[in-house]
Write a protein that holds these residues in place. Structure first.
Motif, mmCIF file in Angstrom:
data_model
loop_
_atom_site.group_PDB
_atom_site.id
_atom_site.type_symbol
_atom_site.label_atom_id
_atom_site.label_comp_id
_atom_site.label_asym_id
_atom_site.label_seq_id
_atom_site.Cartn_x
_atom_site.Cartn_y
_atom_site.Cartn_z
ATOM 1 N N TYR A 187 1.936 88.659 58.007
ATOM 2 C CA TYR A 187 0.986 88.217 56.985
ATOM 3 C C TYR A 187 -0.357 87.875 57.635
ATOM 4 O O TYR A 187 -0.416 87.488 58.800
ATOM 5 C CB TYR A 187 1.514 86.966 56.276
ATOM 6 N N SER A 188 -1.412 87.981 56.866
ATOM 7 C CA SER A 188 -2.739 87.624 57.357
ATOM 8 C C SER A 188 -3.104 86.200 56.947
ATOM 9 O O SER A 188 -2.461 85.596 56.080
ATOM 10 C CB SER A 188 -3.787 88.607 56.815
ATOM 11 N N VAL A 189 -4.141 85.671 57.570
ATOM 12 C CA VAL A 189 -4.684 84.352 57.234
ATOM 13 C C VAL A 189 -5.999 84.566 56.488
ATOM 14 O O VAL A 189 -6.876 85.293 56.957
ATOM 15 C CB VAL A 189 -4.949 83.521 58.507
ATOM 16 N N GLY A 190 -6.143 83.935 55.336
ATOM 17 C CA GLY A 190 -7.408 83.987 54.605
ATOM 18 C C GLY A 190 -7.621 85.276 53.842
ATOM 19 O O GLY A 190 -7.481 85.336 52.630
ATOM 20 N N GLN A 191 -7.963 86.347 54.541
ATOM 21 C CA GLN A 191 -8.259 87.624 53.900
ATOM 22 C C GLN A 191 -6.980 88.382 53.554
ATOM 23 O O GLN A 191 -6.049 88.427 54.359
ATOM 24 C CB GLN A 191 -9.098 88.506 54.827
ATOM 25 N N GLN A 192 -6.980 89.007 52.368
ATOM 26 C CA GLN A 192 -5.870 89.864 51.971
ATOM 27 C C GLN A 192 -6.311 91.319 52.156
ATOM 28 O O GLN A 192 -7.205 91.801 51.485
ATOM 29 C CB GLN A 192 -5.465 89.620 50.521
ATOM 30 N N PHE A 193 -5.657 92.017 53.081
ATOM 31 C CA PHE A 193 -6.075 93.369 53.431
ATOM 32 C C PHE A 193 -5.369 94.442 52.612
ATOM 33 O O PHE A 193 -5.908 95.512 52.400
ATOM 34 C CB PHE A 193 -5.853 93.615 54.925
ATOM 35 N N GLU A 194 -4.129 94.186 52.187
ATOM 36 C CA GLU A 194 -3.396 95.102 51.317
ATOM 37 C C GLU A 194 -2.913 94.331 50.095
ATOM 38 O O GLU A 194 -2.433 93.202 50.219
ATOM 39 C CB GLU A 194 -2.182 95.718 52.041
ATOM 40 N N LYS A 195 -3.029 94.926 48.929
ATOM 41 C CA LYS A 195 -2.686 94.233 47.692
ATOM 42 C C LYS A 195 -1.223 93.800 47.647
ATOM 43 O O LYS A 195 -0.887 92.794 47.024
ATOM 44 C CB LYS A 195 -3.009 95.124 46.486
ATOM 45 N N TYR A 196 -0.359 94.584 48.282
ATOM 46 C CA TYR A 196 1.078 94.291 48.211
ATOM 47 C C TYR A 196 1.550 93.307 49.285
ATOM 48 O O TYR A 196 2.721 92.925 49.304
ATOM 49 C CB TYR A 196 1.888 95.588 48.300
ATOM 50 N N ILE A 197 0.653 92.905 50.182
ATOM 51 C CA ILE A 197 1.027 91.946 51.225
ATOM 52 C C ILE A 197 0.299 90.628 50.981
ATOM 53 O O ILE A 197 -0.920 90.556 51.118
ATOM 54 C CB ILE A 197 0.675 92.467 52.627
ATOM 55 N N PRO A 198 1.027 89.572 50.633
ATOM 56 C CA PRO A 198 0.366 88.281 50.412
ATOM 57 C C PRO A 198 -0.126 87.689 51.727
ATOM 58 O O PRO A 198 0.322 88.066 52.812
ATOM 59 C CB PRO A 198 1.473 87.428 49.805
ATOM 60 N N THR A 199 -1.054 86.765 51.621
ATOM 61 C CA THR A 199 -1.525 86.039 52.799
ATOM 62 C C THR A 199 -0.636 84.826 53.044
ATOM 63 O O THR A 199 0.134 84.412 52.169
ATOM 64 C CB THR A 199 -2.977 85.566 52.607
#
Length: 201
Positions: free
Chosen positions: A110-122
């Motif tokens: 998962y990423s912090v802050g920014q959401q890079f893919e719609k199907y992957i939550p932050t």
């Protein structure tokens, strides 16, 4: 299959010594995330390199993004994860990446802050849901998902600070001490990851 610990050409006994020595572990993590190997995640200038741990790697998180996450949910991220996210803010694994033959395949960090893919939550979004559901203690911070969409968590309370857990096992067996423990640290977790050997290697 090759392990993340093998990116420097180290055998298992050397990796084990690295992981049991705090200073060597710190050095190993710095080398692993910064310097020359075709399996490294990024170059020093931030460019993605061929044959990285991730099939898709995201740009680095900023200190402000990580600090905002910590402040919002009242915890301190372990240093090895902090340094990792300053290099690459999550990413998607190649197919068939896993911790061991018995575990589900890993899908992404998962990423912090920014959401890079719609199907992957932050991580931020997951902690919001976690807080509302009130089922998983807030001292478990999700950072990685497998093919079943179950998460791996780093524990950030005093009792288990820095240890990595697979929460499905804990929820199924809440009264068994130590259940769900996957790794003693995030660095240890990285060293366990097996990714498919690139063709021609």
């Amino acid at each position: 299959m090759w392990k993340a610990g093998a990116v420097l050409g180290l055998d298992g006994s050397v990796c084990r010594r690295l992981l049991t020595n705090a200073r060597l572990t710190q050095l190993y993590l710095v080398i692993w995330t910064r310097f020359g190997s075709k399996h490294m995640l990024q170059k020093e200038d931030g460019d993605i390199m061929e044959g990285s741990l991730f099939k898709v790697v995201h740009p680095a998180a900023t200190e402000a993004e990580i600090t905002a996450l910590e402040s919002r949910f009242h915890f301190h991220m372990p240093q090895d994860i902090w340094q990792f996210y300053l290099k690459h803010n999550g990413g998607i694994f190649p197919p068939n990446t896993q911790l061991d033959p018995e575990s589900c395949k890993l899908r992404y960090f998962y990423s912090v802050g920014q959401q890079f893919e719609k199907y992957i939550p932050t991580i931020d979004q997951l902690l919001e849901w976690q807080e509302k559901d009130d089922m998983i203690p807030m001292y478990y911070i999700p950072f990685c998902a497998d093919e079943a969409d179950d998460s791996y968590y780093v524990r950030v309370d005093e009792k288990g600070y820095g240890k990595i857990y697979y929460l499905v096992d804990i929820l199924d067996n809440p009264n068994i001490d130590g259940v769900g423990l996957i790794a003693e640290s995030f660095t240890d977790f990285l060293a366990q990851i097996e990714v498919p050997t690139p063709k021609g290697r």
